[in-house]
Design a protein around this motif. Structure first.
Motif, mmCIF file in Angstrom:
data_model
loop_
_atom_site.group_PDB
_atom_site.id
_atom_site.type_symbol
_atom_site.label_atom_id
_atom_site.label_comp_id
_atom_site.label_asym_id
_atom_site.label_seq_id
_atom_site.Cartn_x
_atom_site.Cartn_y
_atom_site.Cartn_z
ATOM 1 N N THR A 74 0.821 -1.201 0.000
ATOM 2 C CA THR A 74 0.000 0.000 0.000
ATOM 3 C C THR A 74 0.857 1.254 0.000
ATOM 4 N N HIS A 75 0.275 2.325 -0.492
ATOM 5 C CA HIS A 75 0.869 3.658 -0.384
ATOM 6 C C HIS A 75 0.128 4.468 0.683
ATOM 7 N N ASP A 76 -0.868 3.855 1.299
ATOM 8 C CA ASP A 76 -1.753 4.523 2.242
ATOM 9 C C ASP A 76 -1.207 4.381 3.668
ATOM 10 N N SER A 77 -0.753 5.472 4.254
ATOM 11 C CA SER A 77 -0.176 5.415 5.599
ATOM 12 C C SER A 77 -1.222 5.013 6.639
ATOM 13 N N TYR A 78 -2.484 5.352 6.411
ATOM 14 C CA TYR A 78 -3.536 4.944 7.344
ATOM 15 C C TYR A 78 -3.661 3.420 7.361
ATOM 16 N N ALA A 79 -3.739 2.814 6.183
ATOM 17 C CA ALA A 79 -3.832 1.347 6.095
ATOM 18 C C ALA A 79 -2.581 0.709 6.692
ATOM 19 N N ALA A 80 -1.421 1.238 6.360
ATOM 20 C CA ALA A 80 -0.157 0.686 6.868
ATOM 21 C C ALA A 80 -0.070 0.790 8.384
ATOM 22 N N SER A 81 -0.677 1.817 8.960
ATOM 23 C CA SER A 81 -0.586 2.023 10.406
ATOM 24 C C SER A 81 -1.330 0.962 11.202
ATOM 25 N N HIS A 82 -2.147 0.155 10.543
ATOM 26 C CA HIS A 82 -2.847 -0.947 11.208
ATOM 27 C C HIS A 82 -2.031 -2.234 11.190
ATOM 28 N N CYS A 83 -0.903 -2.216 10.526
ATOM 29 C CA CYS A 83 -0.072 -3.412 10.395
ATOM 30 C C CYS A 83 0.858 -3.561 11.590
ATOM 31 N N ASP A 84 1.290 -4.783 11.824
ATOM 32 C CA ASP A 84 2.238 -5.051 12.903
ATOM 33 C C ASP A 84 3.658 -4.674 12.490
ATOM 34 N N ARG A 85 3.958 -4.852 11.222
ATOM 35 C CA ARG A 85 5.294 -4.559 10.690
ATOM 36 C C ARG A 85 5.132 -3.902 9.323
ATOM 37 N N VAL A 86 5.934 -2.877 9.081
ATOM 38 C CA VAL A 86 5.913 -2.180 7.796
ATOM 39 C C VAL A 86 7.324 -2.184 7.231
ATOM 40 N N VAL A 87 7.436 -2.629 5.991
ATOM 41 C CA VAL A 87 8.707 -2.602 5.289
ATOM 42 C C VAL A 87 8.586 -1.505 4.232
ATOM 43 N N ILE A 88 9.412 -0.487 4.348
ATOM 44 C CA ILE A 88 9.363 0.640 3.416
ATOM 45 C C ILE A 88 10.365 0.376 2.299
ATOM 46 N N LEU A 89 9.853 0.390 1.076
ATOM 47 C CA LEU A 89 10.684 0.176 -0.103
ATOM 48 C C LEU A 89 10.846 1.477 -0.872
ATOM 49 N N GLN A 90 11.987 1.622 -1.503
ATOM 50 C CA GLN A 90 12.208 2.742 -2.408
ATOM 51 C C GLN A 90 13.036 2.221 -3.564
ATOM 52 N N ASP A 91 12.524 2.380 -4.770
ATOM 53 C CA ASP A 91 13.200 1.903 -5.972
ATOM 54 C C ASP A 91 13.559 0.423 -5.870
ATOM 55 N N GLY A 92 12.640 -0.368 -5.311
ATOM 56 C CA GLY A 92 12.824 -1.806 -5.227
ATOM 57 C C GLY A 92 13.758 -2.285 -4.128
ATOM 58 N N ARG A 93 14.203 -1.390 -3.283
ATOM 59 C CA ARG A 93 15.113 -1.762 -2.192
ATOM 60 C C ARG A 93 14.480 -1.453 -0.842
ATOM 61 N N VAL A 94 14.772 -2.329 0.120
ATOM 62 C CA VAL A 94 14.279 -2.105 1.478
ATOM 63 C C VAL A 94 15.047 -0.935 2.073
ATOM 64 N N ARG A 95 14.313 0.088 2.467
ATOM 65 C CA ARG A 95 14.932 1.262 3.082
ATOM 66 C C ARG A 95 14.845 1.211 4.595
ATOM 67 N N ARG A 96 13.726 0.669 5.072
ATOM 68 C CA ARG A 96 13.513 0.666 6.515
ATOM 69 C C ARG A 96 12.431 -0.336 6.882
ATOM 70 N N THR A 97 12.549 -0.921 8.055
ATOM 71 C CA THR A 97 11.517 -1.805 8.587
ATOM 72 C C THR A 97 11.107 -1.244 9.945
ATOM 73 N N LEU A 98 9.804 -1.092 10.131
ATOM 74 C CA LEU A 98 9.271 -0.545 11.376
ATOM 75 C C LEU A 98 8.340 -1.560 12.022
ATOM 76 N N GLU A 99 8.471 -1.729 13.323
ATOM 77 C CA GLU A 99 7.628 -2.644 14.097
ATOM 78 C C GLU A 99 6.695 -1.814 14.979
ATOM 79 N N LYS A 100 5.433 -2.181 14.985
ATOM 80 C CA LYS A 100 4.453 -1.450 15.781
ATOM 81 C C LYS A 100 4.601 -1.736 17.270
#
Length: 122
Positions: A74-100
């Motif tokens: 998703t590109h929707d931060s609201y939807a992503a904020s309901h997840c336990d873990r978010v992996v942020i990608l940029q140009d096909g590469r993992v930039r950051r992983t966030l745990e709720k």
């Protein structure tokens, strides 16, 4: 059908319903057999905020009741904020992983938005 507000389109052809109704129908079909894994590609992308909340709420119910894993793109931060873990990608590469963790949803959304803003500064 009532959870997604699609009961009234039961006898209609796909060409007769809106994009949002089609998307809500697809989510309902994906969950009907109580899967243990749901792959969701932009599940709230074409939905208004009320319908998007219904989809997210249903995913949360599936996760709790069935122990299902929801893998959402998703590109929707609201939807992503309901997840336990978010992996942020940029140009096909993992930039950051966030745990709720035990964080409140709104605080996690703020953290997500901060991470996205930081990426924009680079």
């Amino acid at each position: 059908c009532d959870v997604f507000g699609i009961g009234g389109i039961r006898d209609k052809y796909p060409a007769e319903i809106s994009g949002g109704e089609k998307q809500r129908t697809a989510v309902a079909r994906a969950l009907i057999n109580h899967p243990l894994l749901v792959l969701a590609d932009e599940p709230t992308g074409n939905l208004d905020s009320k319908s998007a909340r219904a989809v997210i709420r249903t995913f949360e119910q599936a996760r709790q009741a069935l122990g299902a894993t929801i893998f959402m793109v998703t590109h929707d931060s609201y939807a992503a904020s309901h997840c336990d873990r978010v992996v942020i990608l940029q140009d096909g590469r993992v930039r950051r992983t966030l745990e709720k963790g035990g964080m409140e949803r709104s605080a996690f959304q703020d953290l997500l938005l901060d991470a996205i803003r930081e990426m924009g500064k680079e």
